[in-house]
Design a protein around this motif. Structure first.
Motif, short mmCIF file in Angstrom:
data_model
loop_
_atom_site.label_atom_id
_atom_site.label_comp_id
_atom_site.label_asym_id
_atom_site.label_seq_id
_atom_site.Cartn_x
_atom_site.Cartn_y
_atom_site.Cartn_z
N ASP A 134 0.82 -1.21 0.00
CA ASP A 134 0.00 0.00 0.00
C ASP A 134 0.86 1.26 0.00
OD1 ASP A 134 1.04 0.02 2.55
OD2 ASP A 134 -0.90 0.21 3.58
N HIS A 135 2.15 1.09 -0.26
CA HIS A 135 3.11 2.19 -0.36
C HIS A 135 3.32 2.90 0.97
CE1 HIS A 135 2.94 1.51 -4.66
NE2 HIS A 135 1.64 1.68 -4.63
N ARG A 136 3.06 2.21 2.06
CA ARG A 136 3.40 2.71 3.39
C ARG A 136 4.36 1.73 4.05
NH1 ARG A 136 -2.43 2.91 3.58
NH2 ARG A 136 -3.23 5.01 3.20
N ILE A 137 5.31 2.25 4.80
CA ILE A 137 6.29 1.40 5.46
C ILE A 137 5.69 0.83 6.74
CG2 ILE A 137 8.57 1.29 6.53
CD1 ILE A 137 8.61 1.67 3.53
N ASP A 138 5.63 -0.49 6.80
CA ASP A 138 5.13 -1.19 7.98
C ASP A 138 6.31 -1.64 8.84
OD1 ASP A 138 2.36 -1.24 6.89
OD2 ASP A 138 3.25 -2.63 5.43
N LEU A 139 5.99 -2.16 10.02
CA LEU A 139 7.01 -2.68 10.93
C LEU A 139 6.69 -4.12 11.30
CD1 LEU A 139 7.28 0.41 13.33
CD2 LEU A 139 8.94 -0.26 11.58
N ALA A 140 7.73 -4.92 11.47
CA ALA A 140 7.58 -6.27 12.00
C ALA A 140 8.60 -6.42 13.11
CB ALA A 140 7.80 -7.32 10.93
N CYS A 141 8.19 -7.02 14.24
CA CYS A 141 9.08 -7.18 15.38
C CYS A 141 8.95 -8.58 15.95
CB CYS A 141 8.75 -6.17 16.49
SG CYS A 141 8.95 -4.43 16.03
N ILE A 142 10.05 -9.08 16.52
CA ILE A 142 10.08 -10.38 17.17
C ILE A 142 10.45 -10.17 18.63
CG2 ILE A 142 12.49 -10.91 16.56
CD1 ILE A 142 11.49 -13.84 16.09
N GLY A 143 9.74 -10.90 19.52
CA GLY A 143 9.93 -10.72 20.96
C GLY A 143 10.66 -11.88 21.59
N SER A 144 11.55 -11.58 22.52
CA SER A 144 12.30 -12.61 23.22
C SER A 144 11.47 -13.18 24.37
CB SER A 144 13.64 -12.06 23.72
OG SER A 144 13.44 -10.85 24.44
N ALA A 145 11.33 -12.44 25.45
CA ALA A 145 10.55 -12.91 26.60
C ALA A 145 9.08 -13.11 26.24
CB ALA A 145 10.67 -11.94 27.77
N THR A 146 8.58 -12.36 25.28
CA THR A 146 7.17 -12.48 24.88
C THR A 146 6.96 -13.55 23.81
OG1 THR A 146 7.57 -10.59 23.39
CG2 THR A 146 6.51 -10.13 25.52
N THR A 147 8.02 -14.12 23.28
CA THR A 147 8.01 -15.25 22.34
C THR A 147 7.06 -15.06 21.16
OG1 THR A 147 6.30 -16.58 23.48
CG2 THR A 147 8.58 -16.80 24.27
N ASN A 148 6.99 -13.86 20.61
CA ASN A 148 6.00 -13.60 19.55
C ASN A 148 6.60 -12.90 18.35
OD1 ASN A 148 6.41 -11.30 21.08
ND2 ASN A 148 4.27 -10.74 21.25
N LEU A 149 5.85 -12.94 17.26
CA LEU A 149 6.18 -12.24 16.03
C LEU A 149 4.94 -11.49 15.60
CD1 LEU A 149 8.13 -11.72 13.59
CD2 LEU A 149 7.14 -13.77 12.54
N LYS A 150 5.07 -10.17 15.39
CA LYS A 150 3.94 -9.34 14.98
C LYS A 150 4.38 -8.47 13.81
CE LYS A 150 2.14 -8.42 19.69
NZ LYS A 150 1.69 -7.32 20.57
N TRP A 151 3.35 -8.05 13.03
CA TRP A 151 3.61 -6.94 12.13
C TRP A 151 2.59 -5.85 12.39
CZ3 TRP A 151 1.07 -4.99 7.57
CH2 TRP A 151 -0.03 -5.71 7.13
N TYR A 152 3.05 -4.62 12.23
CA TYR A 152 2.25 -3.45 12.53
C TYR A 152 1.95 -2.73 11.22
CZ TYR A 152 4.12 -4.48 17.17
OH TYR A 152 4.48 -5.11 18.34
N GLU A 153 0.69 -2.78 10.83
CA GLU A 153 0.26 -2.19 9.56
C GLU A 153 0.16 -0.68 9.69
OE1 GLU A 153 -3.50 -2.56 6.42
OE2 GLU A 153 -3.49 -3.69 8.30
N ASN A 154 0.87 0.01 8.83
CA ASN A 154 0.89 1.47 8.84
C ASN A 154 -0.35 1.98 8.12
OD1 ASN A 154 1.49 4.21 8.67
ND2 ASN A 154 3.60 3.87 8.01
N LEU A 155 -1.21 2.69 8.84
CA LEU A 155 -2.47 3.18 8.29
C LEU A 155 -2.41 4.63 7.87
CD1 LEU A 155 -4.90 1.55 10.90
CD2 LEU A 155 -4.15 0.63 8.70
N LYS A 156 -1.26 5.26 8.01
CA LYS A 156 -1.18 6.70 7.70
C LYS A 156 -1.34 6.95 6.20
CE LYS A 156 1.44 8.43 11.62
NZ LYS A 156 2.55 9.27 12.06
#
Length: 361
Positions: free
Chosen positions: A339-361
């Motif tokens: 969608d031509h917006r820069i999103d973020l993806a992060c991986i957690g150590s103690a939280t043991t998770n992988l998420k991506w954050y969709e940029n809505l701007k």
């Protein structure tokens, strides 16, 4: 306090959270790459307490196993369907196997890849592809030298690279002292050739290859506190318009975010935050399309946060993207949904998770 909370809520409203996985035990690194060549960036997840190296296929985020039976995975770098991986890692030199291997697909990237070991260099820790003097190589920055012992880690850490095909270890230098943690590849001079930025107890140093030799330039000594709280942990390069800046976590696994700007050949340090706990990742990206990069920092210590810093007329403001649910060991910035917006993806150590954050701007 009300102003800070308002800023945080305004920012959160511009991102939509998507959970990809919740079982990334010891989550350490997330890398974006189009593994199946469908034009969509996929995500490779490295977790130190797992034995499977996995990737998640965009947009369904179906999980695929690249290789199994790998203990102590710590870093990967990918280019041209070749993944170079460092595993067998330990935080002390003696028990660290420091295995470096190359993974190649067997036709279908969804099926297990073939692994070939190329080196063993204890505490191999950061791997990055770079274009050095017209050739693509893999840079390896081990965490410490052979005689480094906690808490001071007094020794010089090696910095090496490998040429694809030959895969022979070639030394760049062994000048950085203490813990050598951060490694960033950058076209420093804008001439299509990469240079290497390193972070260690020595500070921030730039390695450039010219006339068949490596030259080291000190950018900054980093955090001004005495050793072993000196130096820099991680580094990213950003721009506010035409001006280049460096964003750093200091000291090693530290609590501070510092911004460096160049003035008359000298890099000036501006500390913009000292409230983090076990900060471990930092990157820059233009998240709102205004031509000025934001800084994204993640911390593994409680309350676990991903923080975004924005530059407004020379002043940096702090806003929270995620709090309490992402012990961010690593993040990456890329447009994941075209969608031509820069999103973020992060991986957690103690939280043991992988998420991506969709940029809505």
């Amino acid at each position: 306090m009300m102003t800070a909370l308002l800023l945080a809520s305004l920012l959160a409203a511009n991102f939509k959270e998507h959970v990809i996985a919740t079982d990334m035990k010891g989550g350490y690194q997330v890398v974006a790459a189009d593994l199946n060549h469908d034009g969509k960036p996929d995500l490779i997840a490295v977790a130190t307490q797992m034995t499977d190296l996995v990737w998640f296929e965009n947009p369904t985020w179906e999980r695929h196993v690249i290789a199994s039976g790998l203990t102590g995975m710590i870093n990967v770098a990918i280019s041209d369907d070749q993944i170079v991986i460092a595993y067998g890692f330990a935080n002390q030199y003696a028990p660290s196997k420091g295995i470096v291997a190359v993974l190649k697909p067997n036709g279908d990237p969804r099926q297990p890849w073939t692994l070939t070991e190329i080196d063993r260099l204890p505490t191999s820790h950061r791997l990055r592809w770079a274009n050095i003097d017209g050739s693509k190589v893999v840079v390896n920055a081990p965490l410490m030298g052979a005689n480094a012992v906690a808490p001071d880690y007094r020794d010089h850490a090696p910095l090496v690279y490998y040429k694809p095909g030959e895969w022979k270890r070639i030394q760049i230098a062994a000048d950085n002292e203490g813990i050598q943690h951060g490694l960033t590849i950058v076209d420093w001079e804008g001439k299509g050739r990469d240079s290497i930025l390193t972070c260690s107890f020595s500070g921030i140093d730039l390695y450039r290859f010219a006339k068949d030799k490596w030259n080291r330039t000190e950018i900054s000594k980093g955090n001004p506190d005495p050793w072993p709280k000196s130096g820099t942990s991680d580094i990213a390069v950003g721009h506010t318009g035409k001006q280049r800046f460096l964003a750093a976590i200091e000291p090693w696994h530290g609590n501070k975010v510092a911004v460096y700007t160049e003035h008359r050949g000298q890099w000036q340090r501006n500390q913009i935050d000292d409230s983090l706990l076990d900060a471990h990742t930092i990157l820059t990206a233009d998240l709102n399309g205004n031509g000025r990069d934001e800084i994204v920092a993640g911390m593994r210590g409680k309350p676990y946060q991903v923080v975004i810093y924005s530059n407004n007329q020379g002043r940096w403001t702090r806003q929270i993207l995620d709090t309490g649910t992402m012990a961010a060991a690593a993040c990456t910035a890329i447009d994941l949904n075209a969608d031509h917006r820069i999103d973020l993806a992060c991986i957690g150590s103690a939280t043991t998770n992988l998420k991506w954050y969709e940029n809505l701007k």
